[in-house]
Design a protein around this motif. Structure first.
Motif, PDB file in Angstrom:
ATOM      1  N   GLN A   6       0.821  -1.197   0.000  1.00 60.73           N
ATOM      2  CA  GLN A   6       0.000   0.000   0.000  1.00 60.73           C
ATOM      3  C   GLN A   6       0.855   1.246   0.000  1.00 60.73           C
ATOM      4  OE1 GLN A   6      -3.040  -1.811   3.280  1.00 60.73           O
ATOM      5  NE2 GLN A   6      -3.172   0.398   2.922  1.00 60.73           N
ATOM      6  N   SER A   7       0.262   2.324  -0.501  1.00 58.63           N
ATOM      7  CA  SER A   7       0.857   3.644  -0.377  1.00 58.63           C
ATOM      8  C   SER A   7      -0.271   4.666  -0.370  1.00 58.63           C
ATOM      9  CB  SER A   7       1.847   3.917  -1.511  1.00 58.63           C
ATOM     10  OG  SER A   7       1.202   3.870  -2.763  1.00 58.63           O
ATOM     11  N   GLY A   8       0.094   5.880  -0.043  1.00 59.17           N
ATOM     12  CA  GLY A   8      -0.898   6.936   0.052  1.00 59.17           C
ATOM     13  C   GLY A   8      -1.322   7.141   1.490  1.00 59.17           C
ATOM     14  N   GLY A   9      -2.402   7.826   1.668  1.00 59.95           N
ATOM     15  CA  GLY A   9      -2.855   8.144   3.003  1.00 59.95           C
ATOM     16  C   GLY A   9      -2.160   9.376   3.529  1.00 59.95           C
ATOM     17  N   GLY A  10      -2.308   9.594   4.842  1.00 58.66           N
ATOM     18  CA  GLY A  10      -1.699  10.753   5.462  1.00 58.66           C
ATOM     19  C   GLY A  10      -2.744  11.621   6.127  1.00 58.66           C
ATOM     20  N   SER A  11      -2.430  12.907   6.203  1.00 55.13           N
ATOM     21  CA  SER A  11      -3.296  13.851   6.907  1.00 55.13           C
ATOM     22  C   SER A  11      -3.892  14.850   5.933  1.00 55.13           C
ATOM     23  CB  SER A  11      -2.498  14.593   7.981  1.00 55.13           C
ATOM     24  OG  SER A  11      -2.006  13.699   8.953  1.00 55.13           O
ATOM     25  N   VAL A  12      -5.139  15.197   6.188  1.00 60.42           N
ATOM     26  CA  VAL A  12      -5.833  16.147   5.333  1.00 60.42           C
ATOM     27  C   VAL A  12      -6.894  16.848   6.172  1.00 60.42           C
ATOM     28  CG1 VAL A  12      -7.578  14.475   4.578  1.00 60.42           C
ATOM     29  CG2 VAL A  12      -6.965  16.380   3.074  1.00 60.42           C
ATOM     30  N   GLN A  13      -7.260  18.013   5.758  1.00 58.64           N
ATOM     31  CA  GLN A  13      -8.330  18.731   6.443  1.00 58.64           C
ATOM     32  C   GLN A  13      -9.686  18.238   5.936  1.00 58.64           C
ATOM     33  OE1 GLN A  13      -7.578  22.972   6.046  1.00 58.64           O
ATOM     34  NE2 GLN A  13      -6.458  22.941   7.988  1.00 58.64           N
ATOM     35  N   ALA A  14     -10.683  18.447   6.766  1.00 63.09           N
ATOM     36  CA  ALA A  14     -12.035  18.058   6.404  1.00 63.09           C
ATOM     37  C   ALA A  14     -12.428  18.678   5.064  1.00 63.09           C
ATOM     38  CB  ALA A  14     -13.018  18.474   7.482  1.00 63.09           C
ATOM     39  N   GLY A  15     -13.057  17.860   4.252  1.00 64.25           N
ATOM     40  CA  GLY A  15     -13.425  18.299   2.912  1.00 64.25           C
ATOM     41  C   GLY A  15     -12.391  17.975   1.854  1.00 64.25           C
ATOM     42  N   GLY A  16     -11.223  17.546   2.295  1.00 66.69           N
ATOM     43  CA  GLY A  16     -10.146  17.247   1.363  1.00 66.69           C
ATOM     44  C   GLY A  16     -10.250  15.852   0.779  1.00 66.69           C
ATOM     45  N   LEU A  18      -7.944  12.225  -0.603  1.00 67.83           N
ATOM     46  CA  LEU A  18      -6.750  11.399  -0.573  1.00 67.83           C
ATOM     47  C   LEU A  18      -6.955  10.219  -1.502  1.00 67.83           C
ATOM     48  CD1 LEU A  18      -5.904  11.169   3.240  1.00 67.83           C
ATOM     49  CD2 LEU A  18      -4.541  12.332   1.497  1.00 67.83           C
ATOM     50  N   ARG A  19      -5.852   9.694  -1.997  1.00 68.08           N
ATOM     51  CA  ARG A  19      -5.914   8.482  -2.798  1.00 68.08           C
ATOM     52  C   ARG A  19      -4.969   7.440  -2.227  1.00 68.08           C
ATOM     53  NH1 ARG A  19      -4.356   7.747  -9.164  1.00 68.08           N
ATOM     54  NH2 ARG A  19      -2.240   7.858  -8.277  1.00 68.08           N
ATOM     55  N   LEU A  20      -5.522   6.271  -2.015  1.00 67.26           N
ATOM     56  CA  LEU A  20      -4.730   5.140  -1.562  1.00 67.26           C
ATOM     57  C   LEU A  20      -4.451   4.221  -2.745  1.00 67.26           C
ATOM     58  CD1 LEU A  20      -6.655   4.223   1.716  1.00 67.26           C
ATOM     59  CD2 LEU A  20      -4.873   5.949   1.368  1.00 67.26           C
ATOM     60  N   SER A  21      -3.266   3.649  -2.736  1.00 69.06           N
ATOM     61  CA  SER A  21      -2.865   2.728  -3.790  1.00 69.06           C
ATOM     62  C   SER A  21      -2.489   1.382  -3.198  1.00 69.06           C
ATOM     63  CB  SER A  21      -1.657   3.287  -4.566  1.00 69.06           C
ATOM     64  OG  SER A  21      -1.940   4.541  -5.121  1.00 69.06           O
ATOM     65  N   CYS A  22      -2.704   0.359  -3.963  1.00 70.38           N
ATOM     66  CA  CYS A  22      -2.344  -0.996  -3.531  1.00 70.38           C
ATOM     67  C   CYS A  22      -1.818  -1.754  -4.735  1.00 70.38           C
ATOM     68  CB  CYS A  22      -3.556  -1.697  -2.922  1.00 70.38           C
ATOM     69  SG  CYS A  22      -3.260  -3.398  -2.406  1.00 70.38           S
ATOM     70  N   VAL A  23      -0.561  -2.098  -4.699  1.00 71.81           N
ATOM     71  CA  VAL A  23       0.078  -2.839  -5.783  1.00 71.81           C
ATOM     72  C   VAL A  23       0.088  -4.318  -5.432  1.00 71.81           C
ATOM     73  CG1 VAL A  23       2.135  -3.113  -7.188  1.00 71.81           C
ATOM     74  CG2 VAL A  23       1.517  -0.845  -6.316  1.00 71.81           C
ATOM     75  N   ALA A  24      -0.342  -5.118  -6.383  1.00 74.21           N
ATOM     76  CA  ALA A  24      -0.395  -6.569  -6.164  1.00 74.21           C
ATOM     77  C   ALA A  24       0.477  -7.285  -7.188  1.00 74.21           C
ATOM     78  CB  ALA A  24      -1.836  -7.050  -6.285  1.00 74.21           C
ATOM     79  N   SER A  25       0.690  -8.561  -6.924  1.00 74.35           N
ATOM     80  CA  SER A  25       1.334  -9.378  -7.953  1.00 74.35           C
ATOM     81  C   SER A  25       0.370  -9.521  -9.124  1.00 74.35           C
ATOM     82  CB  SER A  25       1.679 -10.747  -7.382  1.00 74.35           C
ATOM     83  OG  SER A  25       0.489 -11.478  -7.110  1.00 74.35           O
ATOM     84  N   GLU A  26       0.923  -9.869 -10.269  1.00 75.35           N
ATOM     85  CA  GLU A  26       0.076 -10.005 -11.453  1.00 75.35           C
ATOM     86  C   GLU A  26      -1.009 -11.051 -11.229  1.00 75.35           C
ATOM     87  OE1 GLU A  26       2.190 -11.143 -14.936  1.00 75.35           O
ATOM     88  OE2 GLU A  26       0.411 -11.122 -16.216  1.00 75.35           O
ATOM     89  N   TYR A  27      -0.634 -12.162 -10.597  1.00 74.40           N
ATOM     90  CA  TYR A  27      -1.605 -13.236 -10.387  1.00 74.40           C
ATOM     91  C   TYR A  27      -2.759 -12.771  -9.504  1.00 74.40           C
ATOM     92  CZ  TYR A  27      -3.717 -17.561  -8.799  1.00 74.40           C
ATOM     93  OH  TYR A  27      -4.622 -18.537  -8.486  1.00 74.40           O
ATOM     94  N   ILE A  28      -2.430 -12.165  -8.388  1.00 74.45           N
ATOM     95  CA  ILE A  28      -3.491 -11.709  -7.493  1.00 74.45           C
ATOM     96  C   ILE A  28      -4.341 -10.642  -8.155  1.00 74.45           C
ATOM     97  CG2 ILE A  28      -3.932 -10.438  -5.362  1.00 74.45           C
ATOM     98  CD1 ILE A  28      -1.596 -11.923  -4.112  1.00 74.45           C
ATOM     99  N   TYR A  29      -3.685  -9.704  -8.808  1.00 72.97           N
ATOM    100  CA  TYR A  29      -4.421  -8.613  -9.447  1.00 72.97           C
ATOM    101  C   TYR A  29      -5.418  -9.144 -10.467  1.00 72.97           C
ATOM    102  CZ  TYR A  29      -5.367  -4.366 -12.057  1.00 72.97           C
ATOM    103  OH  TYR A  29      -5.999  -3.315 -12.664  1.00 72.97           O
ATOM    104  N   SER A  30      -5.004 -10.157 -11.212  1.00 75.12           N
ATOM    105  CA  SER A  30      -5.808 -10.642 -12.337  1.00 75.12           C
ATOM    106  C   SER A  30      -6.906 -11.614 -11.936  1.00 75.12           C
ATOM    107  CB  SER A  30      -4.889 -11.320 -13.359  1.00 75.12           C
ATOM    108  OG  SER A  30      -3.918 -10.423 -13.832  1.00 75.12           O
ATOM    109  N   THR A  31      -6.747 -12.264 -10.795  1.00 73.82           N
ATOM    110  CA  THR A  31      -7.681 -13.348 -10.462  1.00 73.82           C
ATOM    111  C   THR A  31      -8.433 -13.159  -9.156  1.00 73.82           C
ATOM    112  OG1 THR A  31      -5.945 -14.646  -9.368  1.00 73.82           O
ATOM    113  CG2 THR A  31      -6.269 -15.010 -11.733  1.00 73.82           C
ATOM    114  N   TYR A  32      -8.018 -12.196  -8.345  1.00 73.25           N
ATOM    115  CA  TYR A  32      -8.647 -12.010  -7.054  1.00 73.25           C
ATOM    116  C   TYR A  32      -9.541 -10.776  -7.059  1.00 73.25           C
ATOM    117  CZ  TYR A  32      -5.986 -15.450  -4.357  1.00 73.25           C
ATOM    118  OH  TYR A  32      -5.478 -16.609  -3.839  1.00 73.25           O
ATOM    119  N   CYS A  33     -10.473 -10.793  -6.143  1.00 78.85           N
ATOM    120  CA  CYS A  33     -11.182  -9.576  -5.808  1.00 78.85           C
ATOM    121  C   CYS A  33     -10.254  -8.733  -4.939  1.00 78.85           C
ATOM    122  CB  CYS A  33     -12.458  -9.874  -5.040  1.00 78.85           C
ATOM    123  SG  CYS A  33     -13.374  -8.395  -4.578  1.00 78.85           S
ATOM    124  N   MET A  34     -10.080  -7.516  -5.312  1.00 77.66           N
ATOM    125  CA  MET A  34      -9.247  -6.613  -4.509  1.00 77.66           C
ATOM    126  C   MET A  34     -10.109  -5.485  -3.957  1.00 77.66           C
ATOM    127  SD  MET A  34      -5.640  -6.453  -6.553  1.00 77.66           S
ATOM    128  CE  MET A  34      -4.924  -5.473  -5.225  1.00 77.66           C
TER     129      MET A  34
END
Length: 125
Positions: A6-16, A18-34
Motif C-alpha cells: 500500500q501507499s498513500g494516506g496521510g493527513s488532510v483537512q475536512a473536505g479534502g 486522498l488516494r490510496l494505492s495498492c500494488v499486487a502481484s500479477e496473479y493476485i491482481y488478475s484473479t482475485y477480488c481486490m
C-alpha cells in the motif's frame, strides 16, 4: 513474501481528498477480488470497496457518494479515491485481496487471503 503493498494516506483537512494505492502481484491482481477495509472510530474492521475483474465495483453505502475504487491494469494497482473526507473517516485503511468480494461486501475480514500493511488516514476538522 509481501503480496500487497500500500501507499498513500496521510493527513488532510475536512473536505479534502486522498488516494490510496495498492500494488499486487500479477496473479493476485488478475484473479482475485481486490478491495479495501478500514478501521475507524474504535469500530471493527469494515469493508469499504471491492473490485473484481470485469464486474461492477462495490462501494459501501456509507461512503459511496465520496469514495471510488478503480484499477490500473498496467500497474497491477487498485486505488481508493476518497473525497469530501470527514474526521470520522480517520483511521487505518487496509488493502485486501480474496478470491471473492464477499468479505468486503459483508465486512468480514476473518478469512481474507491477503492484506496490505495498512495506512493511516487522519482528517482534521
Amino acid at each position: 513474501q509481501v503480496q500487497l503493498v500500500q501507499s498513500g494516506g496521510g493527513s488532510v483537512q475536512a473536505g479534502g481528498s486522498l488516494r490510496l494505492s495498492c500494488v499486487a502481484s500479477e496473479y493476485i491482481y488478475s484473479t482475485y477480488c481486490m478491495g479495501w477495509f478500514r478501521q475507524v472510530g474504535g469500530k471493527e474492521r469494515e469493508g469499504v470497496a471491492a473490485d473484481y475483474p470485469n464486474r461492477t465495483p462495490y462501494v459501501a453505502d456509507s461512503v459511496k457518494d465520496r469514495f471510488t475504487i478503480s484499477r490500473d491494469n498496467a500497474k497491477y494497482t487498485v486505488y481508493l479515491q476518497m473525497s469530501s473526507l470527514q474526521p470520522e473517516d480517520s483511521g487505518m485503511y487496509y488493502c485486501a485481496a480474496d478470491p471473492s468480494c464477499g468479505p468486503m461486501r459483508q465486512s468480514d475480514p476473518r478469512n481474507v487471503d491477503y492484506w496490505g500493511q495498512g495506512t493511516q488516514v487522519t482528517v482534521s476538522s
